[in-house]
Design a protein around this motif. Structure first.
Motif, PDB file in Angstrom:
ATOM      1  N   THR A  41       1.243   0.051  -1.333  1.00  8.32           N
ATOM      2  CA  THR A  41       1.338  -0.461   0.037  1.00  8.32           C
ATOM      3  C   THR A  41       1.015   0.657   1.021  1.00  8.32           C
ATOM      4  OG1 THR A  41       3.690   0.080   0.271  1.00  8.32           O
ATOM      5  CG2 THR A  41       3.139  -2.042  -0.737  1.00  8.32           C
ATOM      6  N   ASP A  42       1.055   0.302   2.297  1.00  9.91           N
ATOM      7  CA  ASP A  42       0.756   1.291   3.339  1.00  9.91           C
ATOM      8  C   ASP A  42       1.812   2.390   3.413  1.00  9.91           C
ATOM      9  OD1 ASP A  42      -1.480  -0.123   3.924  1.00  9.91           O
ATOM     10  OD2 ASP A  42      -0.728  -1.036   5.761  1.00  9.91           O
ATOM     11  N   THR A  43       2.992   2.150   2.831  1.00  4.12           N
ATOM     12  CA  THR A  43       4.061   3.159   2.879  1.00  4.12           C
ATOM     13  C   THR A  43       4.199   3.931   1.570  1.00  4.12           C
ATOM     14  OG1 THR A  43       5.711   1.519   2.203  1.00  4.12           O
ATOM     15  CG2 THR A  43       5.356   1.804   4.570  1.00  4.12           C
ATOM     16  N   THR A  44       3.324   3.656   0.596  1.00  4.31           N
ATOM     17  CA  THR A  44       3.452   4.325  -0.698  1.00  4.31           C
ATOM     18  C   THR A  44       3.160   5.811  -0.599  1.00  4.31           C
ATOM     19  OG1 THR A  44       2.838   2.294  -1.863  1.00  4.31           O
ATOM     20  CG2 THR A  44       2.645   4.357  -3.083  1.00  4.31           C
ATOM     21  N   PHE A  45       2.122   6.190   0.150  1.00  5.59           N
ATOM     22  CA  PHE A  45       1.724   7.591   0.265  1.00  5.59           C
ATOM     23  C   PHE A  45       1.754   8.022   1.724  1.00  5.59           C
ATOM     24  CE2 PHE A  45      -0.572   5.967  -3.479  1.00  5.59           C
ATOM     25  CZ  PHE A  45      -0.086   6.828  -4.445  1.00  5.59           C
ATOM     26  N   LEU A  46       2.446   9.114   1.977  1.00  4.97           N
ATOM     27  CA  LEU A  46       2.447   9.750   3.292  1.00  4.97           C
ATOM     28  C   LEU A  46       1.977  11.190   3.121  1.00  4.97           C
ATOM     29  CD1 LEU A  46       5.820   8.510   4.843  1.00  4.97           C
ATOM     30  CD2 LEU A  46       3.534   7.563   5.173  1.00  4.97           C
ATOM     31  N   LEU A  47       1.308  11.690   4.143  1.00  2.00           N
ATOM     32  CA  LEU A  47       0.742  13.032   4.061  1.00  2.00           C
ATOM     33  C   LEU A  47       1.283  13.882   5.203  1.00  2.00           C
ATOM     34  CD1 LEU A  47      -1.304  14.587   2.297  1.00  2.00           C
ATOM     35  CD2 LEU A  47      -3.018  14.090   4.016  1.00  2.00           C
ATOM     36  N   GLN A  48       1.716  15.095   4.853  1.00  2.00           N
ATOM     37  CA  GLN A  48       2.216  16.033   5.853  1.00  2.00           C
ATOM     38  C   GLN A  48       1.350  17.283   5.806  1.00  2.00           C
ATOM     39  OE1 GLN A  48       6.202  17.690   5.317  1.00  2.00           O
ATOM     40  NE2 GLN A  48       6.638  17.256   7.459  1.00  2.00           N
ATOM     41  N   THR A  49       0.753  17.633   6.952  1.00  2.00           N
ATOM     42  CA  THR A  49      -0.138  18.780   7.008  1.00  2.00           C
ATOM     43  C   THR A  49       0.656  20.079   7.110  1.00  2.00           C
ATOM     44  OG1 THR A  49      -0.338  18.490   9.413  1.00  2.00           O
ATOM     45  CG2 THR A  49      -2.001  17.430   8.037  1.00  2.00           C
ATOM     46  N   GLU A  92      -9.554  14.679  11.083  1.00  2.00           N
ATOM     47  CA  GLU A  92      -8.344  15.505  11.218  1.00  2.00           C
ATOM     48  C   GLU A  92      -8.088  16.334   9.962  1.00  2.00           C
ATOM     49  OE1 GLU A  92      -4.957  13.301  13.135  1.00  2.00           O
ATOM     50  OE2 GLU A  92      -6.344  11.623  12.939  1.00  2.00           O
ATOM     51  N   LEU A  93      -8.507  15.815   8.809  1.00  2.00           N
ATOM     52  CA  LEU A  93      -8.310  16.526   7.553  1.00  2.00           C
ATOM     53  C   LEU A  93      -9.582  17.264   7.186  1.00  2.00           C
ATOM     54  CD1 LEU A  93      -6.436  13.745   5.541  1.00  2.00           C
ATOM     55  CD2 LEU A  93      -5.446  15.601   6.901  1.00  2.00           C
ATOM     56  N   LYS A  94      -9.454  18.544   6.861  1.00  2.00           N
ATOM     57  CA  LYS A  94     -10.593  19.396   6.529  1.00  2.00           C
ATOM     58  C   LYS A  94     -10.533  19.794   5.056  1.00  2.00           C
ATOM     59  CE  LYS A  94     -11.981  19.808  10.901  1.00  2.00           C
ATOM     60  NZ  LYS A  94     -13.286  19.297  11.383  1.00  2.00           N
ATOM     61  N   ASP A  95     -11.693  19.854   4.447  1.00  2.00           N
ATOM     62  CA  ASP A  95     -11.797  20.261   3.052  1.00  2.00           C
ATOM     63  C   ASP A  95     -11.133  21.622   2.850  1.00  2.00           C
ATOM     64  OD1 ASP A  95     -12.544  20.366   0.414  1.00  2.00           O
ATOM     65  OD2 ASP A  95     -14.564  21.090   0.826  1.00  2.00           O
TER      66      ASP A  95
END
Length: 382
Positions: free
Chosen positions: A229-237, A275-278
């Protein structure tokens, strides 16, 4: 004299009797009840996540290298920009390759002319052969010459294709739409085929996040690959910002590393705003399977003893010490996995002076606002 002794003995006996009576009263007096505050344990929605250290990685990344030798005569992009597929990026001196292409085309025309002549010769000799006006050997020689001319046309055609390919390699184009980096060569630089690195181009949207998991979690991620679901994975930079786009399992590596017992998993995220860079470091948060409707209590009600966690529960006028298994913390509350049922009254203040089975009374405990009156324990391990 005898009466004086009698009075002294009577006074001492009275003193002893009085002292014993007071002692019996003290022993009979029960200790006062401890005033405490309680909170009802309630079930509520609890979403909590397991954390994995991750690295942002482009789903497609290519090093640009020349396939022909020469000098750089053109650079047609701005470093760091997004370039579309097929856009010219570099040009290598084309003059030699244009000349080779023109020569190959001329060779092809010559070969075709020879083939045409050989075709006419064999047609003529075959006609004469029907009237016995030419030797059979002459016809055979004409046939061999025709086959030779036809093979020479094929060789010339291959030469044209090869020259055209080299000419096309003189212009290096973007293999896909992506962001191009800083050029490693300048105008006039000499490049060698296959060795000189010109630049790197990588796709940015969508983008991946690579994490390493233990082999015990493989089945869990296979299930998430089929349904999430949309809440399964969250990403913190790295700066602590939470990336607000949902992710999904893109790929699970082919096998487990036999040295570490781990396997690599790639999670895909949309990245329309770049927003996310390699290469960025990040923390991937994966929804824990135990998330859901769970019992929660204030974290300050928990105490720790020898690595185990306890709370006091109000049983009418008695405090009962209860061993509990903690889940994750959710703000000021903590999830109780085992030990407390919904509706039970948990003592949150005043339990520092309690023992199991101690008497309690509801009311503000002494010094409830002081730091000593606050409970709490170290965060439990997952």
């Amino acid at each position: 004299m005898k009466n004086r002794y009698t009075y002294c003995i009577a006074a001492m006996a009275l003193l002893i009797i009085t002292s014993c009576g007071n002692k019996d009263k003290k022993q009979d007096a029960a200790p006062p009840a401890t005033p405490v505050n309680v909170v009802e344990a309630k079930k509520s929605d609890a979403l909590y996540y397991d954390k994995y250290q991750g690295t942002v990685t482009a789903l497609n990344s290519v090093e640009l290298r020349s396939q022909v030798a020469g000098f750089i005569t053109g650079i047609f992009f701005k470093e760091g920009d997004v370039v579309t597929k097929g856009t010219p990026l570099y040009e290598i001196d084309r003059r030699k390759y244009v000349a080779a292409y023109e020569q190959a085309k001329a060779n092809l025309l010559s070969a075709r002319a020879n083939l045409s002549k050989a075709q006419k010769d064999i047609d003529r000799y075959n006609m004469l052969l029907k009237n016995d006006a030419v030797a059979r050997q002459t016809v055979d020689q004409a046939t061999a010459a025709f086959e030779t001319s036809r093979s020479q046309v094929a060789v010339a055609q291959a030469g044209v294709t090869s020259a055209a390919t080299d000419l096309s390699y003189a212009t290096i184009r973007a293999p896909f739409t992506g962001r191009i980096g800083i050029s490693q060569v300048k105008l006039g630089a000499q490049v060698s085929p296959g060795t000189t690195l010109l630049n790197t181009i990588s796709s940015g949207n969508p983008i991946g996040v690579d994490v390493v998991i233990n082999e015990q979690d493989i089945n869990r991620f296979y299930k998430l690959q089929k349904a999430s679901t949309d809440t399964t994975f969250l990403l913190q930079t790295a700066d602590g910002t939470t990336y607000n786009k949902p992710g999904k399992v893109f790929a699970i590596d082919r096998g487990v590393n036999d040295q570490t017992g781990t396997i690599r998993v790639r999670i895909q995220f949309p990245n329309s705003k770049d927003e996310l860079k390699d290469g960025m470091s990040c923390v991937l948060q994966v929804l824990n399977d135990d998330s859901g409707d769970r019992v929660q209590i204030p974290y300050k009600a928990v105490t720790e003893q020898m690595g185990e966690f306890f709370v006091f529960v109000s049983q009418d006028t008695t405090a009962q010490q209860r061993k509990v298994k903690l889940g994750p913390r959710i703000q000021s509350n903590v999830v109780i996995m085992e030990g407390i049922k919904p509706g039970e009254k948990v003592i949150t203040e005043g339990f520092q002076r309690l023992r199991d089975g101690g008497k309690i009374t509801l009311g503000p405990p002494a010094g409830a606002g002081s730091p000593d009156a606050k409970g709490g324990a170290a965060a439990p391990a997952k």
